[in-house]
Design a protein around this motif. Structure first.
Motif, short mmCIF file in Angstrom:
data_model
loop_
_atom_site.label_atom_id
_atom_site.label_comp_id
_atom_site.label_asym_id
_atom_site.label_seq_id
_atom_site.Cartn_x
_atom_site.Cartn_y
_atom_site.Cartn_z
N ILE A 207 26.97 23.77 19.02
CA ILE A 207 26.13 22.92 19.87
C ILE A 207 24.67 23.04 19.44
CG2 ILE A 207 25.33 22.45 22.21
CD1 ILE A 207 28.06 23.59 23.19
N GLY A 208 24.25 24.26 19.09
CA GLY A 208 22.88 24.45 18.62
C GLY A 208 22.62 23.71 17.31
N ALA A 209 23.59 23.73 16.40
CA ALA A 209 23.44 22.99 15.14
C ALA A 209 23.40 21.48 15.39
CB ALA A 209 24.59 23.36 14.20
N ASP B 268 13.18 15.92 21.48
CA ASP B 268 11.84 16.52 21.43
C ASP B 268 11.97 18.02 21.23
OD1 ASP B 268 10.39 14.20 21.79
OD2 ASP B 268 10.23 14.43 23.96
N VAL B 269 11.06 18.58 20.46
CA VAL B 269 11.05 20.02 20.21
C VAL B 269 9.85 20.61 20.96
CG1 VAL B 269 10.92 21.84 18.46
CG2 VAL B 269 12.10 19.69 17.95
N PRO B 270 10.09 21.29 22.09
CA PRO B 270 8.97 21.83 22.86
C PRO B 270 8.40 23.13 22.29
CG PRO B 270 11.00 22.34 23.97
CD PRO B 270 11.37 21.48 22.78
N TRP B 271 9.17 23.83 21.44
CA TRP B 271 8.74 25.11 20.91
C TRP B 271 9.43 25.34 19.58
CZ3 TRP B 271 11.33 29.53 19.42
CH2 TRP B 271 10.57 30.69 19.29
N GLU B 272 8.70 25.89 18.63
CA GLU B 272 9.32 26.26 17.36
C GLU B 272 8.63 27.49 16.78
OE1 GLU B 272 7.21 23.43 14.05
OE2 GLU B 272 8.97 22.63 15.07
N SER C 273 13.40 25.22 15.71
CA SER C 273 13.40 25.09 17.16
C SER C 273 14.27 26.16 17.81
CB SER C 273 13.93 23.71 17.55
OG SER C 273 15.31 23.63 17.24
N MET C 274 14.22 26.20 19.14
CA MET C 274 15.07 27.13 19.88
C MET C 274 16.54 26.86 19.59
SD MET C 274 13.30 27.61 23.60
CE MET C 274 12.53 26.03 23.82
N ALA C 275 16.92 25.58 19.46
CA ALA C 275 18.31 25.25 19.16
C ALA C 275 18.72 25.81 17.80
CB ALA C 275 18.50 23.74 19.19
N SER C 276 17.83 25.73 16.82
CA SER C 276 18.13 26.27 15.49
C SER C 276 18.28 27.78 15.53
CB SER C 276 17.01 25.90 14.51
OG SER C 276 16.84 24.52 14.43
N TRP C 277 17.37 28.44 16.23
CA TRP C 277 17.46 29.90 16.35
C TRP C 277 18.72 30.31 17.09
CZ3 TRP C 277 15.12 32.82 13.14
CH2 TRP C 277 13.88 32.46 12.63
N ASN C 278 19.08 29.56 18.12
CA ASN C 278 20.31 29.87 18.85
C ASN C 278 21.52 29.73 17.94
OD1 ASN C 278 21.99 30.40 21.25
ND2 ASN C 278 22.58 28.26 20.97
N ALA C 279 21.54 28.69 17.11
CA ALA C 279 22.67 28.49 16.20
C ALA C 279 22.81 29.67 15.25
CB ALA C 279 22.50 27.18 15.43
N ILE C 280 21.70 30.10 14.67
CA ILE C 280 21.73 31.22 13.73
C ILE C 280 22.15 32.52 14.43
CG2 ILE C 280 20.29 32.70 12.27
CD1 ILE C 280 18.68 30.09 11.64
N ALA C 281 21.51 32.82 15.55
CA ALA C 281 21.83 34.05 16.27
C ALA C 281 23.28 34.05 16.75
CB ALA C 281 20.87 34.22 17.46
#
Length: 156
Positions: free
Chosen positions: A74-76, A119-123, A128-136
């Motif tokens: 989902i994060g990816a 929209d990316v509120p933070w990176e 982004s947070m979604a990308s970091w979540n996918a990796i973690a």
């Protein structure tokens, strides 16, 4: 060793979930629909981890790996939506208006969510947070699999 790995994977999902709530409530960054979808598998992984610590069965870490993999997926997907590689759900991204009447357009605007998924509120470091979540979450899935393999190898 498998109990330690299960504990690490469970704590990892708990930390990611707490981080998401921290961004939401302390950082005043309300989540979009896809952000919320990423939270559910972490909750499942935490429940599986608690159960796996109480009942050491080799199948439970595999289920934890599945939960972590789902949130990574989902994060990816969310990352792709943020970068415009593909469209996200109509309920949380902007898209073409099409052949809407002015009344239908107004209805769509009024019923649209306040937080858009594209929209990316933070990176951090361009991710982004979604990308970091996918990796973690992929790392957590590997920890879950290592725990399952250790349990299977030792017949626990």
């Amino acid at each position: 060793m498998s109990r330690f790995l299960i504990l690490i994977a469970t704590a990892g999902s708990a930390a990611l979930l707490l981080g998401a709530f921290g961004f939401q409530y302390i950082g005043d960054m309300p989540p979009c629909k896809l952000c919320i979808w990423q939270r559910y598998p972490h909750g499942g992984a935490i429940a599986i981890g608690i159960l796996a610590l109480a009942l050491p069965m080799a199948v439970l870490p595999y289920l934890g790996a599945l939960a972590a993999s789902v949130t990574a997926g989902i994060g990816a997907y969310h990352t792709g939506v943020e970068h415009g590689w593909w469209e996200g759900p109509n309920s949380c991204t902007s898209g073409p208006i099409g052949d809407l009447s002015s009344e239908d357009l107004m209805q769509q605007i009024m019923s649209a969510p306040l937080v858009r998924c594209d929209d990316v509120p933070w990176e951090m470091f361009g991710m982004s947070m979604a990308s970091w979540n996918a990796i973690a979450s992929l790392l957590l899935a590997m920890i879950w699999i290592a725990a399952a393999n250790h349990m299977r190898k030792n017949r626990i």
